[in-house]
Design an enzyme around this catalytic site. Structure first.
Site, PDB file in Angstrom:
ATOM      1  N   GLU A  47      11.401 -50.416  12.413  1.00 49.32           N
ATOM      2  CA  GLU A  47      12.497 -50.209  11.567  1.00 49.32           C
ATOM      3  C   GLU A  47      12.891 -51.815  11.313  1.00 49.32           C
ATOM      4  O   GLU A  47      13.007 -52.533  12.382  1.00 49.32           O
ATOM      5  CB  GLU A  47      13.518 -49.514  12.197  1.00 49.32           C
ATOM      6  CG  GLU A  47      15.158 -49.687  11.905  1.00 49.32           C
ATOM      7  CD  GLU A  47      16.044 -49.204  12.741  1.00 49.32           C
ATOM      8  OE1 GLU A  47      17.138 -48.631  12.098  1.00 49.32           O
ATOM      9  OE2 GLU A  47      15.783 -49.170  13.950  1.00 49.32           O
ATOM     10  N   CYS A 171      14.159 -44.500  13.911  1.00 44.92           N
ATOM     11  CA  CYS A 171      15.096 -44.737  14.991  1.00 44.92           C
ATOM     12  C   CYS A 171      15.950 -43.579  15.636  1.00 44.92           C
ATOM     13  O   CYS A 171      15.119 -42.557  15.780  1.00 44.92           O
ATOM     14  CB  CYS A 171      15.972 -45.789  14.467  1.00 44.92           C
ATOM     15  SG  CYS A 171      16.634 -46.632  16.077  1.00 44.92           S
ATOM     16  N   ASN A 196      14.418 -49.690  16.417  1.00 47.38           N
ATOM     17  CA  ASN A 196      15.135 -51.010  17.290  1.00 47.38           C
ATOM     18  C   ASN A 196      16.104 -50.290  18.022  1.00 47.38           C
ATOM     19  O   ASN A 196      17.338 -50.008  17.742  1.00 47.38           O
ATOM     20  CB  ASN A 196      15.761 -51.891  16.213  1.00 47.38           C
ATOM     21  CG  ASN A 196      14.943 -52.848  15.442  1.00 47.38           C
ATOM     22  OD1 ASN A 196      15.098 -54.070  15.381  1.00 47.38           O
ATOM     23  ND2 ASN A 196      14.329 -52.304  14.414  1.00 47.38           N
TER      24      ASN A 196
END
Length: 317
Positions: A47, A171, A196
């Site tokens: 991401e 995510c 992340n």
């Protein structure tokens, strides 16, 4: 004829705010070259791979926010990655911040694209489950302002690519069972997820020691319950003073982890993925046509939460 895809994880270590796009793209290209040497058909990146995770900062300057985004894909700085994909015949999945202007309205999306071996974009996804908060919360060690900076996506599409049915998520999406099930109902055989994820969860620090466990748990459950491969790829390490979990891995439709990264830096891991293996689960334990009972699932779409209807209005019991 058996359908196999050699899938590589393209995990990234920290990307700091002073790192240029060109420098980050060069790192992505190095990972692609290594994946090619290992025989990869497809490499998956994290991401927001092109920049630091800027939602950790409260930013009021619109031009500064826009500077973190890509107005075109490919653009001048990302074109070399597309060119290398075509040269090596290695496809990729890339996460980035997208700046979109439609009918004079500017919007930002947390986006992933799927690119085939000829360097052609064959799928795009906008993150649906935006985590975090909307307003500045100074009590936090760092912010998580995705709800402020991005417009949520509205669908989970599945694409015919790499010889199978491929979907994308980003995510926080990986934590929601609906993410996998909506794609599962479209026959998905591989879900590509970049993330992340900080170790520290400011609203619930009790979760900190469980971050890696929850990451793997949610993806394994999604894989098994929908008979699909799941590829989870992190931006890892300590970025701008914030520690990220790493834990990139490839999970089989059985729920088993078959490949994983062992560092918190730039790293490649690869797995030989048999797409037909999905059918062992799709045609038995999770044969949707035989076993699902949609008539019992009404509250999933009728309600938003325990006290709210799907449109956000109060639920009167």
């Amino acid at each position: 004829m058996a359908r196999y895809v050699n899938v590589a994880i393209g995990q990234l270590g920290p990307v700091n705010k002073e790192d240029s796009r060109a420098a980050v793209v060069a790192r992505l290209m190095n990972l692609m070259r290594e994946a090619h040497q290992l025989g990869a058909d497809l490499i998956v990146y994290p991401e927001l791979a092109l920049t630091t995770f800027f939602p950790r900062w409260y930013i009021e300057d619109e031009s500064q926010l826009d500077s973190w985004c890509e107005a075109a894909m490919p653009g001048a700085e990302t074109q070399p990655l597309f060119d290398l994909a075509r040269e090596l015949q290695v496809g990729f999945c890339l996460g980035y911040a997208e700046l979109s202007v439609e009918q004079g309205e500017k919007r930002r999306f947390n986006t992933s694209i799927l690119v085939d071996k000829n360097g052609v974009i064959v799928g795009k996804y906008h993150k649906v489950h935006l985590p975090g908060h909307r307003e500045h919360e100074p009590w936090r060690a760092f912010q998580h302002l995705e709800k402020r900076y991005f417009t949520p996506g509205t669908e989970f599409s599945v694409f015919n690519a790499f010889g199978g049915r491929v979907g994308m998520a980003i995510c926080n999406d990986r934590r929601w069972c609906e993410t996998y099930r909506v794609m599962g109902l479209q026959g998905v055989e591989m879900v590509l997820i970049g993330y992340n994820t900080p170790v520290h969860n400011a609203p619930a620090p009790e979760h900190d020691d469980l971050s890696l466990f929850h990451n793997q748990l949610s993806m394994q459950a999604g894989a098994y319950q929908n008979g699909t491969w799941v590829v989870g790829v992190a931006k890892a390490g300590t970025e701008e003073g914030v520690e990220h979990i790493g834990g990139s891995c490839i999970i089989a439709p059985s729920g088993e982890v078959v490949a994983s990264c062992v560092t918190k830096g730039d790293e490649v891991a690869i797995a030989h993925c048999d797409l037909d293996f999905c059918q062992i689960y799709k045609r038995t334990t999770f044969n949707f046509d035989v076993h699902r009972q949609p008539n019992a699932y009404g509250p999933i779409t009728a309600l938003k939460g325990e006290a709210l209807l799907a449109d956000g209005s109060p639920r009167h019991q």
